[in-house]
Design an enzyme around this catalytic site. Structure first.
Site, PDB file in Angstrom:
ATOM      1  N   CYS A  23       0.830  -1.212   0.000  1.00  0.00           N
ATOM      2  CA  CYS A  23       0.000   0.000   0.000  1.00  0.00           C
ATOM      3  C   CYS A  23       0.865   1.263   0.000  1.00  0.00           C
ATOM      4  CB  CYS A  23      -0.907  -0.052   1.231  1.00  0.00           C
ATOM      5  SG  CYS A  23      -1.680   1.486   1.689  1.00  0.00           S
ATOM      6  N   CYS A  26       0.122   3.763   2.804  1.00  0.00           N
ATOM      7  CA  CYS A  26       0.627   3.223   4.080  1.00  0.00           C
ATOM      8  C   CYS A  26       2.097   3.588   4.257  1.00  0.00           C
ATOM      9  CB  CYS A  26       0.467   1.706   4.127  1.00  0.00           C
ATOM     10  SG  CYS A  26      -1.238   1.140   4.025  1.00  0.00           S
TER      11      CYS A  26
END
Length: 99
Positions: A23, A26
């Site tokens: 991600c 993230c």
């Protein structure tokens, strides 16, 4: 799951960062959370949970997207948000929600 309950049943606020290694947002959030933890020191516990390795917990907490942060105090969820939050805003939220 009982270990998770033990971790969040604390007077000390616990910020949980649900993330995935694949991600991009993230990865953007990771240094922000690191800075926030540094600024709070021992007044905040931070846990990072990889949703791919902890699918049952992510499912139980209905994590639909990453990054998702959940703030707990005394075993209760006091705040939850998905997406990247600037450090200054995240610090203000933590202070506000854990008075």
């Amino acid at each position: 799951m009982s270990k998770f309950q033990d971790l969040i049943n604390s007077d000390q606020p616990v910020l949980i960062d649900f993330f995935a290694t694949w991600c991009g947002p993230c990865q953007t959030l990771a240094p922000i959370i690191k800075d926030v933890k540094k600024n709070f020191g021992d007044d905040l516990k931070v846990l990072k949970v990889d949703i791919d390795k902890n699918q049952s917990l992510a499912s139980k907490l209905q994590i639909k997207g990453v990054p998702t942060m959940i703030l707990y105090q005394n075993g209760k969820q006091v705040w939850r948000q998905s997406g990247v939050v600037p450090a200054s805003q995240l610090e203000a939220i933590i202070r506000d929600k854990t008075k």
